[in-house]
Design an enzyme around this catalytic site. Structure first.
Site, PDB file in Angstrom:
ATOM      1  N   HIS A 103       0.819  -1.220   0.000  1.00 38.10           N
ATOM      2  CA  HIS A 103       0.000   0.000   0.000  1.00 38.10           C
ATOM      3  C   HIS A 103       0.853   1.271   0.000  1.00 38.10           C
ATOM      4  O   HIS A 103       0.505   2.267   0.619  1.00 38.10           O
ATOM      5  CB  HIS A 103      -0.966  -0.009   1.167  1.00 38.10           C
ATOM      6  CG  HIS A 103      -1.988  -1.094   1.118  1.00 38.10           C
ATOM      7  ND1 HIS A 103      -2.443  -1.640  -0.064  1.00 38.10           N
ATOM      8  CD2 HIS A 103      -2.642  -1.769   2.115  1.00 38.10           C
ATOM      9  CE1 HIS A 103      -3.339  -2.581   0.205  1.00 38.10           C
ATOM     10  NE2 HIS A 103      -3.476  -2.690   1.508  1.00 38.10           N
ATOM     11  N   HIS A 174     -10.505   0.435   0.783  1.00 38.09           N
ATOM     12  CA  HIS A 174     -10.203  -0.773   1.545  1.00 38.09           C
ATOM     13  C   HIS A 174     -11.287  -1.075   2.580  1.00 38.09           C
ATOM     14  O   HIS A 174     -10.990  -1.558   3.682  1.00 38.09           O
ATOM     15  CB  HIS A 174      -8.841  -0.638   2.225  1.00 38.09           C
ATOM     16  CG  HIS A 174      -8.130  -1.936   2.453  1.00 38.09           C
ATOM     17  ND1 HIS A 174      -8.600  -2.903   3.305  1.00 38.09           N
ATOM     18  CD2 HIS A 174      -6.978  -2.434   1.933  1.00 38.09           C
ATOM     19  CE1 HIS A 174      -7.761  -3.923   3.327  1.00 38.09           C
ATOM     20  NE2 HIS A 174      -6.769  -3.666   2.494  1.00 38.09           N
ATOM     21  N   GLU A 306     -11.639  -5.109  -3.391  1.00 37.45           N
ATOM     22  CA  GLU A 306     -10.847  -3.932  -3.738  1.00 37.45           C
ATOM     23  C   GLU A 306     -10.581  -3.904  -5.247  1.00 37.45           C
ATOM     24  O   GLU A 306      -9.838  -4.732  -5.765  1.00 37.45           O
ATOM     25  CB  GLU A 306      -9.522  -3.944  -2.979  1.00 37.45           C
ATOM     26  CG  GLU A 306      -9.665  -4.080  -1.471  1.00 37.45           C
ATOM     27  CD  GLU A 306      -8.389  -4.572  -0.827  1.00 37.45           C
ATOM     28  OE1 GLU A 306      -7.388  -3.838  -0.863  1.00 37.45           O
ATOM     29  OE2 GLU A 306      -8.379  -5.704  -0.299  1.00 37.45           O
TER      30      GLU A 306
END
Length: 343
Positions: A103, A174, A306
């Site tokens: 991320h 998320h 996602e």
């Protein structure tokens, strides 16, 4: 409508904004442009909050769950925490297993206060300025994320961005969904999922995609016929064993690319996107975090869907690339359409 959410350890104040349309109500924070609450009716019209989260902003900063957050510049994992763009190598934080990037790095977007650029009754737009070198990525970037509640019980998330250099843009949200209600984590794996995807992208023991595209047919990864997420999750198949459950990217073959449903409440959620991939994550790393209202979120107490580019695509040039050229606008949309099946 806005209200104070809380004060962060650095003294900044996080706020909470409410938008509403029809039967849907959402509460979103400027901390991480995070979806904190989402109220959706069941087949009797009863509203429940269907996303996992926390009651205060400090918990969002301290947690590694990424509940409801906007993730960028590059969602998911990058093998070796490095990539090459236009012949130049870029090094990212090794914040996952000591070798890879997750991320985008330590200074997550989820822990930053975003600017509120526009607020209406049913929509909010956040902005973030990301300077050249931020998290190791090239280019000065202007990033915008819009949440809109629309007719037809739809939540639409629109991402736009522009940079003065070629750069990486690959955003996702998320949120962990539990259509039975966030306060019923024991029911999360009973949710039924349908995905038309024909293949998924296997990963190694470090969760890094190998570059293979493997057919779902004949495996526990096949959701072309709806099934409870928990039905096959503990089967002795290598992808499930390596990742401890579902934590895999699937192709977006058709829209809706995923339909989630809850047998107890009748709630349904159809996901559509212009992204090439969708990551199914079954909350395998949840460890009893104390969430909203004191609820303990057990392992596999929520489901993420996602939408994004394939994980580690930057190191697999045969896949669609999350690269936006200098001066060009990146734009992506994902919609979540809610409904309720009849009893």
């Amino acid at each position: 409508m806005s209200k104070k959410f809380g004060v962060l350890p650095n003294g900044e104040t996080a706020s909470l904004y409410t938008i509403q349309s029809g039967q849907l109500t959402a509460e979103i924070s400027d901390l991480g442009a995070t979806l904190v609450k989402l109220f959706v009716p069941d087949w009797d019209g009863k509203l429940s909050d269907v996303v996992l989260g926390f009651d205060d902003p400090q918990a969002y900063c301290e947690s590694g769950t990424f509940f409801g957050a906007v993730v960028g510049r590059n969602a998911n994992r990058t093998g070796g925490a490095a990539f090459t763009l236009k012949g130049k190598s870029y090094q990212l934080d090794k914040n996952d297993n000591g070798e890879n990037n997750l991320h985008s790095g330590f200074d997550f977007y989820k822990n930053r206060i975003w600017d509120v650029l526009q607020l209406t009754e049913n929509a909010i737009t956040f902005g973030l300025e990301s300077p050249h070198g931020d998290q190791g990525f090239p280019g000065n970037a202007k990033i915008r994320v819009k949440y809109a509640l629309e007719q037809g019980n739809t939540l639409r998330i629109t991402y736009t961005a522009v940079s003065d250099q070629d750069t990486v843009f690959n955003f996702t949200n998320h949120s962990y969904f539990n259509l039975a209600g966030h306060d019923k984590p024991e029911k999360a794996m009973q949710q039924r999922l349908a995905m038309p995807a024909r293949f998924f992208t296997p990963a190694d023991e470090a969760y890094i995609t190998t570059g293979e595209k493997r057919e779902v047919a004949g495996t526990a990864m096949d959701f072309r016929i709806p099934k409870a997420i928990g039905r096959d999750i503990d089967k002795e198949e290598a992808p499930l064993r390596l990742q401890g459950g579902y934590d895999h990217n699937f192709e977006v073959f058709a829209n809706p690319c995923a339909i989630l449903s809850d047998p107890d409440s009748g709630r349904t959620m159809a996901v559509s996107t212009d992204c090439p991939g969708i990551q199914l994550y079954s909350g395998n790393f949840l460890e009893g975090e104390t969430g909203k209202g004191g609820v303990s979120y057990c392992r596999r107490g929520g489901v993420c869907l996602e939408t994004q580019f394939y994980p580690n695509a930057l190191n697999h040039p045969q896949w669609p690339q999350p690269v936006t050229r200098a001066g060009e606008q990146y734009r992506s949309e994902t919609s979540f359409v809610f409904g309720a099946q009849p009893r």
